[in-house]
Write an enzyme that holds these catalytic residues in place. Sequence first.
Site, mmCIF file in Angstrom:
data_model
loop_
_atom_site.group_PDB
_atom_site.id
_atom_site.type_symbol
_atom_site.label_atom_id
_atom_site.label_comp_id
_atom_site.label_asym_id
_atom_site.label_seq_id
_atom_site.Cartn_x
_atom_site.Cartn_y
_atom_site.Cartn_z
ATOM 1 C CB CYS A 2 -0.875 0.007 1.241
ATOM 2 S SG CYS A 2 -1.838 -1.507 1.403
ATOM 3 N NE ARG A 27 4.140 1.869 -1.580
ATOM 4 C CZ ARG A 27 5.354 1.369 -1.424
ATOM 5 N NH1 ARG A 27 6.333 1.766 -2.215
ATOM 6 N NH2 ARG A 27 5.604 0.484 -0.496
ATOM 7 C CD1 TRP A 75 -2.729 -4.608 -4.952
ATOM 8 C CD2 TRP A 75 -2.021 -5.926 -3.287
ATOM 9 N NE1 TRP A 75 -2.576 -5.880 -5.453
ATOM 10 C CE2 TRP A 75 -2.149 -6.698 -4.456
ATOM 11 C CE3 TRP A 75 -1.602 -6.549 -2.116
ATOM 12 C CZ2 TRP A 75 -1.856 -8.066 -4.494
ATOM 13 C CZ3 TRP A 75 -1.305 -7.900 -2.146
ATOM 14 C CH2 TRP A 75 -1.431 -8.649 -3.331
ATOM 15 C CG ASN A 99 2.938 -0.840 2.973
ATOM 16 O OD1 ASN A 99 2.373 -1.810 2.494
ATOM 17 N ND2 ASN A 99 4.153 -0.455 2.597
ATOM 18 N N GLY A 100 1.588 -3.252 5.154
ATOM 19 C CA GLY A 100 2.243 -4.454 5.685
ATOM 20 C C GLY A 100 1.215 -5.479 6.106
ATOM 21 C CD GLU A 479 10.280 -8.566 -18.427
ATOM 22 O OE1 GLU A 479 10.084 -9.439 -17.575
ATOM 23 O OE2 GLU A 479 9.892 -7.391 -18.306
ATOM 24 C CE LYS A 483 6.615 -6.342 -18.181
ATOM 25 N NZ LYS A 483 7.631 -6.323 -17.194
ATOM 26 C CD GLU A 486 3.574 -7.125 -15.448
ATOM 27 O OE1 GLU A 486 3.385 -7.062 -14.234
ATOM 28 O OE2 GLU A 486 4.683 -6.912 -15.967
ATOM 29 C CG HIS A 502 10.374 -32.491 -26.169
ATOM 30 N ND1 HIS A 502 10.715 -33.761 -26.589
ATOM 31 C CD2 HIS A 502 11.356 -31.665 -26.594
ATOM 32 C CE1 HIS A 502 11.883 -33.706 -27.224
ATOM 33 N NE2 HIS A 502 12.296 -32.440 -27.248
ATOM 34 C CE LYS A 601 7.450 -0.426 -10.469
ATOM 35 N NZ LYS A 601 7.624 -1.095 -11.782
HETATM 36 O O1 M6R Z 1 10.818 -4.399 -7.072
HETATM 37 P P1 M6R Z 1 11.257 -5.746 -7.571
HETATM 38 O O2 M6R Z 1 12.135 -5.648 -8.758
HETATM 39 O O3 M6R Z 1 11.822 -6.613 -6.496
HETATM 40 O O4 M6R Z 1 9.909 -6.443 -8.045
HETATM 41 C C1 M6R Z 1 9.913 -7.751 -8.528
HETATM 42 C C2 M6R Z 1 8.620 -8.080 -9.229
HETATM 43 O O5 M6R Z 1 7.537 -7.958 -8.344
HETATM 44 C C3 M6R Z 1 8.364 -7.187 -10.442
HETATM 45 O O6 M6R Z 1 9.423 -7.251 -11.339
HETATM 46 C C4 M6R Z 1 7.066 -7.613 -11.150
HETATM 47 O O7 M6R Z 1 7.204 -8.877 -11.703
HETATM 48 C C5 M6R Z 1 6.672 -6.588 -12.221
HETATM 49 N N1 M6R Z 1 5.276 -6.308 -12.129
HETATM 50 C C6 M6R Z 1 6.884 -7.051 -13.598
HETATM 51 O O8 M6R Z 1 6.538 -6.128 -14.552
#
Ligand code: M6R
Length: 606
Positions: A2, A27, A75, A99-100, A479, A483, A486, A502, A601
Amino acid sequence: MCGIIGYTGRMAAQNILLDGLQRLEYRGYDSAGIAFFKENTGHISVRKTAGKVMDLRAICDDENLSVCGIGHSRWATHGGVTNANAHPHKVGDVVLVHNGIIENYHHLIEKYHLMGQLKSETDTEVACAVINANYNGNPEEAIKKAVSELKGSFAFCIMFSNHPGEVYAIRNVSPLVATYAPQNGSFLASDLTAFIEYSNKYFVLPEYHILKMTKDGITLNDLDGKTVEPEYMTVDWDVSTAEKNGYNHFMIKEIHEQPDAFERTVGPRIKDGMPDFSDDNIPDSLFEGIKDITVIACGTAMYAGMVGRTLIQNKIGLPVKVEIASEFRYERPTITKDTLVIVISQSGETIDTLEALRLAKSRTDRTLAVVNVKGSTIARESHYVMYTHAGPEIAVASTKAYTVQVAALYLIGARIGVLSGEIENDAVREFIAKFRQVPEHIKSVLQMEDTIRMYANRMTNAKDTFFIGRALDYTLSMEGALKLKEISYIHAEAYAAGELKHGTIALISEGVPVIAIATQSNVYSKVISNIREVKARGAYVILVSKDQEIEDNTVCDIHIPLPDIDDELTVFESVVVLQILAYYTSVGKDINPDQPRNLAKSVTVE
Ligand code: M6R
């Protein structure tokens, strides 16, 4: 997960809180709320709602002149997305945002006889009740007693109704930064983007220290009541970096920032044509004599590690393992004192990565964090840190952070190669000279944005997609798939092209998009054969390669030609194509790519 904010000063607090929350919204964006002292009386008002910060704005008064308040962008973890579960929470004299995660909230409900008295389903309201139960007029004492009972991670921002104009804070693991700017007042937030327009100085609140903010300054005490001087740092970017600057979304802005981010990360670390980390205070002894490397990270950062693994292992012959942080934590580590552990994190606060780092530190003194956020927990807890200089990354989907993480790993690999004698100095110099050209290549790819946008139209109706490649292209395709899924909610799977036959090829049917990346000369013809296999089964193939023309155009439906570059550097070009493709697919589906559903994030919960 959050975003929290607190302000006290002479300016009207409401807009400071709302604008700050807007910047923290990346966040978490399920619900939002603020609480403020009514014109410096002991009455605290709360406004909160399920929805985004703009929904919160709509229920706030235009004439609110309060000069002290706290705010939250949520969140959801405990309890659904409802008005009641939105923060701030208020129990008795105490109002707080959190937050936590409080892990022992069940036990606390029993101990403090809270059953039936709580208005929400949140662990946060329990913490609020515990502080209130311990409160007899002295905020510091109440906070101190309460946190001694809490288990879990927390960053709290707290107000007490009979202490108007005062905001208190304490944290364990979850991040909090703060500042006092004499002209503007005292601020605290999960991330300094929330208050950077008022101060370019900030400090990280040390864990288990109580911060008291008033309009005239701040005091920071440890739990024994000893005053501690905050360690201020200076921000090296300005508020415009955290704004969209004419772009429709942060994501596309951040995609465009990659040439500069690359240069900022790489440039200062090249001296006399060679990688040099002396300005980072990273000694060569960290790398000398290592027997293997373990890279630990999550999500995009972990995929950056996969690219680094392939490069370093192939170039230097050192065994490199990439571990998913959340799995690594519960496995028996194979790390020895001769293992170099590289933890990668954009935010520097991902809890799984942080805990994995702590575990790794019990086995080796050689931990190196590759982190973007200055002063973050992972950066502070690892033995050494190499900051990536991507600037703030606001979009939930990581783009520029990935590119600079890969760049950092390439530099680390080059330095290890030199020190171990596996790569000749001249070869490293030659590599570095080409490496420095990467920003220009990325710029060329960015010029293809409109073309790639057209191709994205073909993806918007897809249900399943596959990203295939071999060697570096395979690691990159992971990656690309992340992308796309998500931010467009389309199922995407990355596959080693040679492995398809396979089993997974059974999923290929008429019209299924396959994004094939074929930039590696040593496996080029093999990948083309694999593409033919999926094409023969009806796949709609988008081919990304360094060919300027495809001789046999039956091999693909769309070809995206990359500017010519050495094989080991193509990832920096290809990833931009995949980012743009994902971005426009998301936009084409009317999704906000900056705030995809269910995501936030920074993942500061397990
Ligand atoms: O802040 P971080 O790099 O540790 O975060 C890791 C992942 O949570 C982050 O890369 C996540 O997969 C992204 N949403 C990808 O776009």
